[in-house]
Design a protein around this motif. Structure first.
Motif, PDB file in Angstrom:
ATOM      1  N   PRO A 134       0.824  -1.207   0.000  1.00  0.00           N
ATOM      2  CA  PRO A 134       0.000   0.000   0.000  1.00  0.00           C
ATOM      3  C   PRO A 134       0.858   1.256   0.000  1.00  0.00           C
ATOM      4  O   PRO A 134       1.944   1.280   0.566  1.00  0.00           O
ATOM      5  N   VAL A 135       0.357   2.289  -0.660  1.00  0.00           N
ATOM      6  CA  VAL A 135       1.081   3.552  -0.759  1.00  0.00           C
ATOM      7  C   VAL A 135       0.505   4.551   0.239  1.00  0.00           C
ATOM      8  O   VAL A 135      -0.696   4.779   0.290  1.00  0.00           O
ATOM      9  N   LEU A 136       1.367   5.150   1.042  1.00  0.00           N
ATOM     10  CA  LEU A 136       0.975   6.185   1.994  1.00  0.00           C
ATOM     11  C   LEU A 136       0.766   7.498   1.252  1.00  0.00           C
ATOM     12  O   LEU A 136       1.655   7.969   0.537  1.00  0.00           O
ATOM     13  N   ASP A 137      -0.412   8.101   1.422  1.00  0.00           N
ATOM     14  CA  ASP A 137      -0.707   9.362   0.747  1.00  0.00           C
ATOM     15  C   ASP A 137      -1.852  10.043   1.485  1.00  0.00           C
ATOM     16  O   ASP A 137      -3.012   9.651   1.341  1.00  0.00           O
ATOM     17  N   GLY A 138      -1.532  11.045   2.306  1.00  0.00           N
ATOM     18  CA  GLY A 138      -2.598  11.662   3.079  1.00  0.00           C
ATOM     19  C   GLY A 138      -2.231  13.013   3.654  1.00  0.00           C
ATOM     20  O   GLY A 138      -1.115  13.520   3.472  1.00  0.00           O
ATOM     21  N   LEU A 151      -1.858  23.554  11.929  1.00  0.00           N
ATOM     22  CA  LEU A 151      -0.653  22.851  11.491  1.00  0.00           C
ATOM     23  C   LEU A 151      -1.093  21.789  10.481  1.00  0.00           C
ATOM     24  O   LEU A 151      -2.103  21.115  10.691  1.00  0.00           O
ATOM     25  N   GLN A 152      -0.335  21.630   9.415  1.00  0.00           N
ATOM     26  CA  GLN A 152      -0.725  20.637   8.406  1.00  0.00           C
ATOM     27  C   GLN A 152       0.499  19.920   7.843  1.00  0.00           C
ATOM     28  O   GLN A 152       1.516  20.538   7.556  1.00  0.00           O
ATOM     29  N   TRP A 153       0.348  18.605   7.713  1.00  0.00           N
ATOM     30  CA  TRP A 153       1.393  17.764   7.139  1.00  0.00           C
ATOM     31  C   TRP A 153       0.816  17.000   5.947  1.00  0.00           C
ATOM     32  O   TRP A 153      -0.244  16.371   6.066  1.00  0.00           O
ATOM     33  N   LYS A 154       1.506  17.041   4.824  1.00  0.00           N
ATOM     34  CA  LYS A 154       1.174  16.172   3.694  1.00  0.00           C
ATOM     35  C   LYS A 154       2.201  15.045   3.692  1.00  0.00           C
ATOM     36  O   LYS A 154       3.406  15.302   3.598  1.00  0.00           O
ATOM     37  N   VAL A 155       1.718  13.830   3.839  1.00  0.00           N
ATOM     38  CA  VAL A 155       2.639  12.697   3.979  1.00  0.00           C
ATOM     39  C   VAL A 155       2.462  11.727   2.814  1.00  0.00           C
ATOM     40  O   VAL A 155       1.369  11.569   2.275  1.00  0.00           O
ATOM     41  N   ASN A 156       3.566  11.081   2.431  1.00  0.00           N
ATOM     42  CA  ASN A 156       3.542  10.096   1.359  1.00  0.00           C
ATOM     43  C   ASN A 156       4.706   9.140   1.543  1.00  0.00           C
ATOM     44  O   ASN A 156       5.364   9.146   2.593  1.00  0.00           O
ATOM     45  N   ALA A 157       4.971   8.320   0.534  1.00  0.00           N
ATOM     46  CA  ALA A 157       6.006   7.289   0.640  1.00  0.00           C
ATOM     47  C   ALA A 157       7.410   7.872   0.788  1.00  0.00           C
ATOM     48  O   ALA A 157       8.343   7.160   1.153  1.00  0.00           O
TER      49      ALA A 157
END
Length: 286
Positions: free
Chosen positions: A234-238, A266-272
């Protein structure tokens, strides 16, 4: 089975043994934290249960696959040159091979039974090989408070909606699942004695296990599809967002806090490719 599938199966097995039973996929998650100690938390998106994925099933099938006899090379006793094996030599080779295979199968069966029992224990009594396992897992989530929707999308992926509100007079972890003892939390909120709250998101990074396995899987996944990696991981994307009217003492966002009508965001964009898990320290009480 090509190289990427073999790699994926091996990584999946390692992750399962490491206790990474649940992984986030595509998601949005929001936290609101107020000075008076009230909070709300929501998570909408994918949760992947690796033990119920096709990779795990392929790994079980691979372990049970039958071996094929391949004759060894025969050599001339005088010249040491290769020569054709005689019928008797081939018969003897096959006899020895069959004995080795029988012994190996017995040992593999014992290990497989042990692994299956361990995985069933880690899954809180759910047998991953059972065709009803995904349904049983979904029903376990649905009966817990906060799970508004749990939809089995197949291949170990569940589309979920979770939301709770309350007073943060205790520590908070998401997700928690009945009878599952080993879960890397997606999000934690820990109260401190000085009135501050430590918020961490251990699973929202490619290195969430603290081992190289997740990073390897994420790197391979990032090379291929937007939905899943070339190895089936699975790919992390959120996106994780925190809104608070408390005092932000520390955070590791790229942009820092942004002011708004409800407080600071506060905001985080996270992915692989995310190497560092989201983290913040917020004071909500004097």
């Amino acid at each position: 089975m090509n190289r990427s599938i073999k790699f994926g199966a091996a990584v999946a097995a390692l992750l399962l043994l490491a206790g990474c039973l649940l992984m986030p996929g595509r998601f949005t998650s929001d936290i609101t934290l107020r000075k008076d100690g009230t909070f709300s938390f929501s998570y909408k998106g994918d949760i992947h249960v690796l033990a119920l994925s096709k990779l795990a099933a392929d790994e079980r099938e691979r372990k049970n696959a039958s071996a094929t006899f391949e004759p060894s090379t025969c050599y001339d006793d005088d010249t040491s040159d290769e020569r054709e094996c005689t019928a008797d030599e081939l018969t003897e080779q096959k006899r020895v091979w069959e004995e080795d295979v029988a012994a190996s199968k017995a040992a593999s069966k014992a290990k497989q039974d042990s692994d299956d029992q361990m995985m069933k224990t880690m899954m809180g009594g759910i047998d991953p090989a059972d065709p009803q396992a995904a349904q049983e897992f979904a029903e376990r989530l649905r009966r817990q408070k906060g799970w508004k929707s749990v939809i089995d999308k197949g291949d170990g992926r569940f589309e979920v909606e979770y939301a709770v509100t309350g007073r943060l007079d205790h520590d908070f972890n998401f997700p928690t699942v009945e009878k599952l003892p080993m879960i890397t939390p997606f999000v934690t909120m820990i109260r401190r004695a000085d009135g501050s709250v430590r918020i961490d998101a251990p699973a929202l990074t490619s290195a969430s296990t603290g081992t190289p396995f997740m990073s390897m899987a994420a790197a391979a996944a990032d090379e291929k599809s937007e939905k899943v990696g070339g190895n089936g991981m699975p790919v992390l994307d959120g996106v994780l967002t925190i809104v608070t009217n408390g005092e932000i003492l520390a955070n590791n966002t790229d942009e820092g806090p942004a002011a708004g009508p409800a407080g600071k965001t506060l905001q985080w964009k996270v992915n692989a490719r995310t190497k560092e898990a989201p983290s913040a320290l917020i004071r909500i009480a004097p």
